[in-house]
Enzyme design. Structure first.
Site, mmCIF file in Angstrom:
data_model
loop_
_atom_site.group_PDB
_atom_site.id
_atom_site.type_symbol
_atom_site.label_atom_id
_atom_site.label_comp_id
_atom_site.label_asym_id
_atom_site.label_seq_id
_atom_site.Cartn_x
_atom_site.Cartn_y
_atom_site.Cartn_z
ATOM 1 N N HIS A 76 0.801 -1.223 0.000
ATOM 2 C CA HIS A 76 0.000 0.000 0.000
ATOM 3 C C HIS A 76 0.831 1.270 0.000
ATOM 4 C CE1 HIS A 76 -3.085 -2.951 0.852
ATOM 5 N NE2 HIS A 76 -3.876 -2.091 0.269
ATOM 6 N N GLU A 96 -11.261 -10.732 -4.209
ATOM 7 C CA GLU A 96 -9.804 -10.668 -4.031
ATOM 8 C C GLU A 96 -9.265 -11.900 -3.303
ATOM 9 O OE1 GLU A 96 -8.816 -7.142 -1.799
ATOM 10 O OE2 GLU A 96 -10.476 -7.410 -0.409
ATOM 11 N N ASP A 104 -4.699 -8.226 -4.144
ATOM 12 C CA ASP A 104 -4.761 -9.337 -3.195
ATOM 13 C C ASP A 104 -5.045 -10.654 -3.917
ATOM 14 O OD1 ASP A 104 -4.114 -8.305 -0.679
ATOM 15 O OD2 ASP A 104 -6.040 -7.284 -0.577
ATOM 16 N N CYS A 142 -10.430 -2.825 -9.647
ATOM 17 C CA CYS A 142 -9.838 -1.680 -8.936
ATOM 18 C C CYS A 142 -8.448 -1.997 -8.393
ATOM 19 C CB CYS A 142 -10.755 -1.193 -7.822
ATOM 20 S SG CYS A 142 -11.099 -2.449 -6.579
HETATM 21 C C1 PEP Z 1 -6.834 -5.164 -4.184
HETATM 22 O O1 PEP Z 1 -6.536 -6.001 -3.333
HETATM 23 O O2 PEP Z 1 -6.644 -5.319 -5.407
HETATM 24 C C2 PEP Z 1 -7.429 -3.873 -3.773
HETATM 25 C C3 PEP Z 1 -7.875 -3.011 -4.658
HETATM 26 O O3 PEP Z 1 -7.460 -3.592 -2.444
HETATM 27 P P1 PEP Z 1 -6.181 -3.137 -1.601
HETATM 28 O O4 PEP Z 1 -5.071 -2.841 -2.589
HETATM 29 O O5 PEP Z 1 -6.573 -1.958 -0.806
HETATM 30 O O6 PEP Z 1 -5.893 -4.341 -0.775
HETATM 31 MG MG MG Z 2 -7.272 -5.828 -1.281
#
Ligand code: PEP
Ligand code: MG
Length: 591
Positions: A205, A450, A474, A521
């Site tokens: 992140h 995910e 994920d 996303c």
């Molecule tokens: C993902 O896991 O692709 C996602 C969009 O959520 P995050 O990156 O916040 O885990």
């Molecule tokens: Mg995620």
């Protein structure tokens, strides 16, 4: 990953890591220190002494893990540096292994009845003073090591992020051992031009935040700490994953030219902002923004976001001592709804846990054996009902002012969706009884796809969910068993693995069959390399870091859906990741 560290002419040094966020930043280095921490002091009642010692032991283990990781990384440095840093890290590890220091802290907690941080501080001062009084200057200098070890312990106990970065000069390059997502949330792109760290992977992140802020970043570069001094000129080449310290004049000139070329390209892309997002054959593709911090909303709109496709609410819980209450969450969300002026917002409920820690929630998170698989995201919300109900109430209230959808993270089974619907029903009835305005009808309730099991059960989930948002970050991590934030396995992380692609395809098809909206996303939504493949698989909505929007729109406007679908079909019949990549890259090269 190979680390190159050469001492060239005029002191130029090059460090290599993994690409976190593309682009070139040139500026003055600020090396983040782990010391100078605020240490809380309070008394611990007798009944809680054992728990306090356990808390210290957890911080101790975390510190040992960090040092071992740093040691492994340092071995890729050239011989002398590897040896030098290796000795130092060994010395730190030794201080934390069955030592007088460790025993001293445990005893101090028990005998004085004080908290672990205060006990660490007291023992560290005593041990450091002991070293300082030694006649041998080498031994006396070890006092600094003791203090450094103490600062690491305290930082791990308090989960304190680095100090705010507000005092920095514009264009500063941050150099750190590691930046957590909470640290990254404190970064102001107006003052931080780029950053580079020793630890961390490109899909974590912190990297996502760097891409959102549009600031170049490199991760996993060995030797940075000790290899760069605050005030030195640094180039962060986020495109090739290089950090150049004290660059020679020609290098600087070359990079300045590259930076200008990138700025020109950016200006060209900005011209696309007001053009429709549609393919050559006229198919409309929704382009929305992923948001971590409400303050990013203006730049998301300026960059052409049609809505917020993913609001990562967990960042509202970071860098504070207590979680925000319902009213505070409502205020933030309502302000966001107002700023979006009728454009839709998809609010994801708390996705804390794993590498995303918020010390305001520390007591709820506990110490999971494996944070990626533990009590996190929707599992935490379903366990901590009060916390979850407050968040749902805030979202429902904000939904009275504009279009909102609710998105649930890390869903694995239909029963989780059913439980949330039940809770949401109760919360909404309670608010209505109190005559509080809420979204009417209730907002659509969607799920992140995910978890591999969720993708495989997507047809079942589609019967309970109002929409899908495919989280490829994920999904890739869990499918391939690769920690997305670990630079040591970053080279194995690949969303083009046929296993990942099949899960994406399965989920998209299940969503389309059930006639529910499906978006992607994860980070691949913002990478033009994947656009044709995702469109070819049937995806029509993408959500990404705002700085990626224009480039993706540019790519969409080159694509013919029929051709992309045919190429996707060929790709999906392949078993080899390399062959898949070649087929995709060939198709992209035709543009
Ligand atoms: C993902 O896991 O692709 C996602 C969009 O959520 P995050 O990156 O916040 O885990
Ligand atoms: Mg995620």
């Amino acid at each position: 990953m190979r680390t190159e560290q050469k001492k060239g002419d005029k002191g130029e040094r090059v460090f290599t890591g993994v690409v976190g966020a593309a682009g070139v930043a040139i500026g003055s280095a600020h090396v983040c220190e782990t010391g100078a921490l605020q240490v809380p002091e309070y008394r611990v009642p007798k009944s809680k002494i054992a728990a306090e010692v356990k808390r210290f032991q957890s911080a101790l283990q975390r510190s040992q893990r960090q040092l071992t990781k740093l040691k492994t990384k340092s071995q890729s440095l050239r011989d002398a540096a590897a040896e030098e840093i290796g000795y130092l890290l060994d010395a730190h590890l030794l201080m934390l292994t069955g030592s007088r220091l460790v025993r001293g802290v445990e005893e101090t907690i028990a005998t004085k009845g004080i908290n672990a941080e205060a006990a660490v501080l007291s023992v560290i001062s005593e041990v450091a003073r002991g070293f300082e009084s030694l006649p041998d200057p080498y031994m006396a200098a070890r006092a600094d090591d003791v203090r450094e070890v103490g600062a690491r312990l305290v930082r791990n106990l308090t989960e304190t992020p680095f100090q705010g970065f507000s005092h920095l000069q514009p264009g500063t390059i941050l150099i750190a051992e590691e930046l957590s997502p909470a640290d990254a949330a404190l970064i102001d792109p107006a003052t931080v031009g780029g950053f580079a760290t020793v630890l961390g992977g490109a899909e974590g992140h912190t990297a996502i935040m760097a891409r959102s802020f549009g600031i170049p970043a490199v991760f996993g570069a060995s030797g940075l700490i000790g290899g760069v001094k605050t005030g030195e000129t640094v180039i962060v080449d986020g495109t090739s994953g290089r950090i150049i310290v004290s660059p020679a004049r020609e290098t600087l000139k070359d990079y300045e030219a590259r930076r200008q070329a990138l700025l020109r390209e950016r200006r060209q892309l900005d011209r696309l902002t007001n053009l429709p997002s549609q393919t050559v054959d006229g198919t409309r593709i929704g382009l929305q923004a992923n948001l971590e911090l409400p303050r990013e909303v203006d730049s998301a709109l300026a960059m052409g976001a049609e809505g917020i496709g993913l609001l990562r609410t967990e960042f509202m819980f970071m860098n504070r001592d207590t979680p925000p209450d319902e009213d505070e969450q409502y205020e933030s969300l309502a302000a966001l709804v107002a700023a979006m002026g009728g454009r839709p917002i998809t609010v994801r409920t708390l996705d804390v846990g794993g590498e995303k820690l918020a010390y305001s929630l520390g007591e709820h998170l506990g110490e999971p054996v494996n944070p990626a698989l533990g009590l996190r995201a929707i599992r935490l919300s379903l366990k901590q009902r009060k916390l979850f109900e407050a968040q749902l109430a805030a979202i429902l209230r904000a939904g009275a002012h504009g279009p909102l959808r609710i998105l649930l993270p890390l869903i694995a089974s239909t029963s989780e969706i059913r439980q949330v619907r039940e809770i949401m029903g109760r919360v909404s009835r309670r608010l209505k009884r109190r005559k509080v305005a809420i979204a009417d009808p209730l907002p659509p309730l969607g799920v992140m796809i995910e978890v591999p099991g969720a993708a495989l059960a997507a047809d079942a989930l589609a019967a309970h969910a109002d929409f899908f948002a495919i989280g490829t970050n994920d999904l890739t991590m869990y499918t391939l068993a690769i920690d997305r934030a670990d630079e040591q396995v970053a080279h194995l992380y690949n969303p083009l693995h046929p296993g990942v692609l099949r899960l994406i395809q399965f989920a998209v098809q299940a969503g389309l069959r059930a006639r529910i909206p499906v978006s992607v996303c994860g980070e691949i939504a913002g990478d033009p390399r994947y656009t044709a493949l995702l469109l070819g698989l049937g995806v029509r909505d993408l959500s990404m870091a705002s700085p990626c929007l224009a480039r993706i729109k540019q790519r969409i406007r080159q694509i013919d859906i029929a051709a992309a679908s045919m190429r996707a079909e060929i790709i999906m019949s392949q078993a080899d990741t390399g062959r898949i990549a070649a087929l995709l890259d060939d198709f992209n090269a035709l543009a």
